[in-house]
Design an enzyme around this catalytic site. Structure first.
Site, mmCIF file in Angstrom:
data_model
loop_
_atom_site.group_PDB
_atom_site.id
_atom_site.type_symbol
_atom_site.label_atom_id
_atom_site.label_comp_id
_atom_site.label_asym_id
_atom_site.label_seq_id
_atom_site.Cartn_x
_atom_site.Cartn_y
_atom_site.Cartn_z
ATOM 1 N N CYS A 2 0.852 -1.180 0.000
ATOM 2 C CA CYS A 2 0.000 0.000 0.000
ATOM 3 C C CYS A 2 0.889 1.231 0.000
ATOM 4 O O CYS A 2 2.104 1.123 0.039
ATOM 5 C CB CYS A 2 -0.861 0.006 1.244
ATOM 6 S SG CYS A 2 -1.644 -1.569 1.572
ATOM 7 N N ARG A 33 1.224 1.500 -6.015
ATOM 8 C CA ARG A 33 1.556 0.568 -4.935
ATOM 9 C C ARG A 33 0.313 -0.127 -4.387
ATOM 10 O O ARG A 33 0.414 -1.098 -3.638
ATOM 11 C CB ARG A 33 2.232 1.313 -3.795
ATOM 12 C CG ARG A 33 3.665 1.596 -4.087
ATOM 13 C CD ARG A 33 4.353 2.121 -2.877
ATOM 14 N NE ARG A 33 5.756 1.901 -3.022
ATOM 15 C CZ ARG A 33 6.436 0.971 -2.390
ATOM 16 N NH1 ARG A 33 5.846 0.171 -1.542
ATOM 17 N NH2 ARG A 33 7.715 0.827 -2.593
ATOM 18 N N TRP A 88 -4.089 -1.754 -0.889
ATOM 19 C CA TRP A 88 -4.279 -2.967 -1.681
ATOM 20 C C TRP A 88 -4.570 -4.056 -0.667
ATOM 21 O O TRP A 88 -3.699 -4.403 0.129
ATOM 22 C CB TRP A 88 -3.017 -3.280 -2.468
ATOM 23 C CG TRP A 88 -3.184 -4.332 -3.513
ATOM 24 C CD1 TRP A 88 -3.652 -4.165 -4.786
ATOM 25 C CD2 TRP A 88 -2.861 -5.713 -3.395
ATOM 26 N NE1 TRP A 88 -3.634 -5.352 -5.454
ATOM 27 C CE2 TRP A 88 -3.159 -6.324 -4.629
ATOM 28 C CE3 TRP A 88 -2.360 -6.506 -2.377
ATOM 29 C CZ2 TRP A 88 -2.971 -7.677 -4.860
ATOM 30 C CZ3 TRP A 88 -2.168 -7.863 -2.604
ATOM 31 C CH2 TRP A 88 -2.473 -8.430 -3.844
ATOM 32 N N ASN A 115 1.161 0.208 6.357
ATOM 33 C CA ASN A 115 1.513 -0.757 5.308
ATOM 34 C C ASN A 115 2.105 -1.968 6.010
ATOM 35 O O ASN A 115 2.835 -1.807 6.985
ATOM 36 C CB ASN A 115 2.610 -0.214 4.393
ATOM 37 C CG ASN A 115 2.110 0.880 3.476
ATOM 38 O OD1 ASN A 115 0.916 1.122 3.399
ATOM 39 N ND2 ASN A 115 3.030 1.522 2.798
ATOM 40 N N GLY A 116 1.880 -3.147 5.481
ATOM 41 C CA GLY A 116 2.469 -4.342 6.092
ATOM 42 C C GLY A 116 1.394 -5.180 6.755
ATOM 43 O O GLY A 116 0.199 -5.012 6.503
ATOM 44 N N GLU A 568 8.712 -14.539 -20.252
ATOM 45 C CA GLU A 568 8.456 -13.143 -19.906
ATOM 46 C C GLU A 568 7.331 -12.568 -20.780
ATOM 47 O O GLU A 568 6.449 -11.866 -20.280
ATOM 48 C CB GLU A 568 9.751 -12.323 -20.053
ATOM 49 C CG GLU A 568 9.612 -10.831 -19.879
ATOM 50 C CD GLU A 568 9.005 -10.374 -18.559
ATOM 51 O OE1 GLU A 568 8.822 -11.201 -17.645
ATOM 52 O OE2 GLU A 568 8.686 -9.184 -18.441
ATOM 53 N N LYS A 572 3.762 -11.084 -19.378
ATOM 54 C CA LYS A 572 3.270 -9.739 -19.714
ATOM 55 C C LYS A 572 1.835 -9.825 -20.233
ATOM 56 O O LYS A 572 0.979 -9.060 -19.834
ATOM 57 C CB LYS A 572 4.134 -9.075 -20.802
ATOM 58 C CG LYS A 572 5.485 -8.533 -20.414
ATOM 59 C CD LYS A 572 5.473 -7.318 -19.542
ATOM 60 C CE LYS A 572 5.464 -7.692 -18.099
ATOM 61 N NZ LYS A 572 6.694 -8.011 -17.454
ATOM 62 N N GLU A 575 -0.725 -10.841 -17.396
ATOM 63 C CA GLU A 575 -1.023 -9.903 -16.312
ATOM 64 C C GLU A 575 -1.712 -8.637 -16.800
ATOM 65 O O GLU A 575 -2.454 -8.020 -16.051
ATOM 66 C CB GLU A 575 0.241 -9.542 -15.522
ATOM 67 C CG GLU A 575 1.253 -8.740 -16.296
ATOM 68 C CD GLU A 575 2.423 -8.293 -15.431
ATOM 69 O OE1 GLU A 575 2.212 -7.965 -14.264
ATOM 70 O OE2 GLU A 575 3.559 -8.269 -15.950
ATOM 71 N N HIS A 591 6.568 -33.158 -26.285
ATOM 72 C CA HIS A 591 6.304 -33.955 -25.080
ATOM 73 C C HIS A 591 4.942 -33.646 -24.477
ATOM 74 O O HIS A 591 4.725 -33.901 -23.290
ATOM 75 C CB HIS A 591 7.419 -33.733 -24.048
ATOM 76 C CG HIS A 591 8.762 -34.156 -24.553
ATOM 77 N ND1 HIS A 591 9.070 -35.470 -24.814
ATOM 78 C CD2 HIS A 591 9.860 -33.445 -24.883
ATOM 79 C CE1 HIS A 591 10.307 -35.547 -25.278
ATOM 80 N NE2 HIS A 591 10.805 -34.326 -25.336
ATOM 81 N N LYS A 691 2.092 -3.112 -7.676
ATOM 82 C CA LYS A 691 3.452 -2.965 -8.175
ATOM 83 C C LYS A 691 4.469 -3.613 -7.255
ATOM 84 O O LYS A 691 5.386 -4.277 -7.686
ATOM 85 C CB LYS A 691 3.746 -1.472 -8.322
ATOM 86 C CG LYS A 691 5.128 -1.153 -8.867
ATOM 87 C CD LYS A 691 5.255 -1.583 -10.301
ATOM 88 C CE LYS A 691 6.654 -1.405 -10.841
ATOM 89 N NZ LYS A 691 6.863 -2.245 -12.020
#
Ligand code: UD1
Ligand code: F6R
Length: 696
Positions: A2, A33, A88, A115-116, A568, A572, A575, A591, A691
């Site tokens: 957050c 965030r 968040w 936060n946390g 990667e 992308k 998400e 396979h 993020k």
């Protein structure tokens, strides 16, 4: 996960409207965030009154709510504390009751943003409920606000007038878990207290006159004032009320940095934040708090307190000058941060190499690693540890480490590495790769490796982040702030930083000289070559509109260096556009995955020419013979397949094999961006993601 923002003005006249605007603006810069709800707490019109306004949704929703409220904007405050938060969700749904700030009681004597995660909140809540506190949310944070009031009232009953920072110490003794915390209280008007443990927090300082010194002294308690540790698990809080009234209320020191020549208090403004991005437009002078620091702002001064003094503790905190410019964190001409960051890559990759590569003499000089290279060369193995995109940059560069250094290299996902409690030894070098430097799983893995005596190296974007500070040494990738949730420029810069690392390690090797020269020459051309790839944007946009928008699934085939690119690219697309996509090792096709192939499934194949090209071609032919019509990414001037056999061909410039992934990933970044935009998705704020993932 957050964002915290706080604004304190002292002897600087501000209307309530201006204060609200500053808080909202601060939150907007932090939105990346966390963004499922937001709120602020400011002073009301009556003495001791605190107004809390919060709402589920984005900061814009909070702004609208404030604009439509009947809160008087013109009232002037010469000293004021405002706190704000963007969330968040981790405990409790994103809804108004769960938004921060949380209050201690209906009068909001204490309000907190956090936060946390407080891991013992259940025990604390049970205890506080038994004392008559009524909880209004499902959050862990609310117990902090209630705890403040409970401990304050208990002190009061015992006739102890406790200083705000002492009160914080008493509250912290009862908390377990991680926090960045900012507190405001009607009992301490004009004062703000911020503290952190495992979650970042910094204080920006703005004064008209220059500060006397560019550091703040850390204030430690006298030994007999240290607070014994208590715990709610005992069914009672017993860590507080440590001091006699007289000792507790003493304010003995004046902060050297804020001493005015005439002895009068200086007008000052302070900005608490979990991220410098929200502070830089106000001031470049910032102080990063360390774990367990308590920053106490009152009377225009910033004081740093600690509950305990341990041998070797530093006795000052520097006030640093941020090098980040505001325009670095604004969108510029782009619609989204992600798009801006994709297009920044010619610059960001250049900045990663700036001052570190002597292209003429083919020399690499990584200032942050130099002294540690001999120790790293002696290590038994290198373990690269990261999450998500950062993990892919490790995969992309693993083989160049192995080729140049003949040291075994393993690549680990931080969470899995911790789950397995993988053996780590003193002669291991553990490399931690992270954009934010705050990812909880990676930090826990770092702590795990530090405990076992391994040498730790950070490859980190955020200077001053937990990971950058806790590693023994490292390289800042200098990509600039990355705000879009999807990591793009951090990936290419991490990739380059890791290649430079691999090259530095093998600097002394005569037999590798030719290969070194080739790679360094290749690196020099990368920024220009990225510019060329970016010109594919319109073609990719059309490709998305014509062939991919309505698809539900996508496969990406790569091999060797391009396996990481396939993974990667798939991440992308997943998400940002919410389309299922999967990176497949081309050699694995037969396979199992081949069963999925038909004339409908979109497939992207990386077919740039390196030593594995014939094998990739083989896989592509297997796809074509099952009526698949792949999108082929290949070298400029190359025709891997005839146009009837493909959906499209995207040409990218050719570079050295181990760098080709830097160019090949760009079309995928653009593709994920345009797929998402075409689907009406808010690219910078994809659902369910934040993020900086500061929870396990
Ligand atoms: C440093 C300066 C840079 C300056 C350059 C000039 C900083 C942050 N960087 O860059 O502004 O232009 O010198 O010589 O002041 N570190 C870690 N863990 C990490 C990342 C870095 O411990 O994850 C350490 C490094 O070992 C080093 C320090 O942080 O001691 C700075 O690292 P870095 O910014 O990469 O160093 P330089 O490139 O030398
Ligand atoms: C994907 C993405 C994430 C991060 C991951 C690690 O676009 O951004 O997968 O790469 O959460 O974050 P950092 O690099 O900050 O440790």
């Amino acid at each position: 996960m957050c964002g915290i923002f706080g604004y304190v003005n002292f002897l600087v006249d501000k209307t309530r409207g201006e204060i609200v605007d500053t808080l909202i603006d601060g939150l907007q810069k932090l939105e990346y965030r966390g963004y499922d709800s937001a709120g602020i707490a400011i002073d009301g019109d009556k003495k001791g009154e605190t107004l809390i306004v919060k709402t589920a949704g984005k900061v814009k929703a909070l702004k609208d709510k404030l604009d439509n409220s009947n809160i008087e904007r013109s009232t002037i405050f010469d000293s004021h504390v405002g706190i704000a938060h963007t969330r968040w969700a981790t405990h409790g749904q994103p809804m108004e009751s769960n938004c921060h700030p949380h209050r201690s009681d209906p009068e909001a004597e204490f309000v907190v943003v956090h936060n946390g995660i407080i891991t013992n909140y259940r025990e604390l809540k049970t205890l506080l409920v038994s004392k008559g506190y009524k909880f209004e949310s499902e959050t862990d944070t609310e117990c902090i606000a209630k705890l403040f009031k409970h401990i304050y009232d208990t002190n009061l009953k015992a006739n102890i007038e406790v200083d705000f920072n002492e009160l914080v110490k008493q509250v912290l003794y009862e908390l377990e878990g991680s926090y960045g915390l900012l507190v405001k209280s009607s009992h301490y008007p004009g004062e703000a207290v911020g503290t952190r443990k495992g979650s970042p927090l910094l204080v920006g300082v703005k004064t008209e006159k220059k500060l006397k010194v560019d550091f703040v002294d850390v204030e430690f308690p006298e030994q007999n004032q240290e607070v014994p540790v208590g715990s709610a698990k005992n069914g009672e809080l017993n860590g507080f009320i440590p001091l006699s009234g007289a000792e507790a209320s003493l304010r003995t020191s004046q902060s050297r940095a804020f001493l005015a020549d005439d002895g009068l208090p200086m007008p000052a403004e302070f900005f608490f934040s979990s991220d410098p991005a929200s502070v830089v437009q106000h001031t470049k002078k910032v102080l990063y708090l360390e774990d367990d620091d308590i920053a106490h702002v009152y009377d225009g001064e910033l004081h740093i307190h600690r509950a305990k003094k341990n041998a070797g503790d530093s006795t000052t905190r520097p006030i640093q000058t941020l090098e980040m410019e505001l325009n670095e964190i604004m969108k510029g001409p782009y619609t989204h941060f992600m798009q801006k960051e994709i297009f920044e890559q010619p610059d960001s990759t250049f900045n990663t190499m700036r001052g570190r590569i002597d292209f003429e003499n083919h020399q690499i000089n990584l200032g942050g690693l130099k002294a540690f290279l001999p120790a790293i060369r002696r290590s038994r193995r290198i373990i690269m540890i990261a999450c998500g995109t950062s993990y892919h940059s490790c995969l992309a560069t693993r083989s160049i480490f192995e080729e140049l250094n003949e040291i075994p290299v393993t690549v680990e996902l931080a969470s899995d590495f911790l789950d397995r409690r993988s053996p780590v030894f003193r002669d291991d070098t553990c490399v931690f790769v992270s954009q934010s430097g705050e990812t909880a799983d990676s930090i826990l893995a770092l702590q795990y490796c530090l405990e076992r005596g391994a040498l730790s190296v950070g490859i980190v974007n955020s200077v001053g982040s937990s990971m950058s500070r806790q590693t023994h040494c490292g390289v800042h990738i200098n990509a600039g702030p990355e705000i879009g949730v999807a990591s793009t420029k951090a990936y290419t810069s991490q990739y380059i930083a890791l290649v430079m690392f691999a090259l530095s390690l093998s600097n002394d090797s005569i037999s590798q000289q030719q290969r070194h020269r080739e790679i360094i020459d290749g690196l020099q051309k990368i920024p220009e070559q990225i510019k060329t790839v970016l010109k594919l944007e319109n073609k990719i946009k059309t490709l998305c509109t014509e062939h991919l928008n309505d698809q539900r699934s996508l496969l990406l085939l790569g091999r060797g260096y391009q396996f990481a690119t396939a993974l990667e690219g798939a991440l992308k697309i997943k998400e940002i556009s919410y389309m299922h996509s999967e990176g497949v090792l081309a050699g694995e096709l037969k396979h199992g995955v081949l069963a999925l192939v038909d004339d409908k499934l979109p497939i992207i194949a990386f077919a740039t020419r390196d030593s594995l090209f014939p094998k990739v071609l083989n896989a592509i032919n297997q796809v074509v013979s099952r009526d698949g019509r792949p999108i082929v990414i290949c070298d400029e001037g190359d025709t891997v397949l005839s146009s009837s056999q493909t959906t499209a061909t995207l040409h990218v410039p050719t570079t050295v094999d181990c760098l080709q992934g830097l160019l090949n990933v760009i079309p995928l970044q653009l593709m994920s961006y345009w797929l998402a935009v075409n689907r009406g998705i808010d690219v910078d704020f994809p659902r369910n993601l934040a993020k900086s993932v500061t929870v396990e």
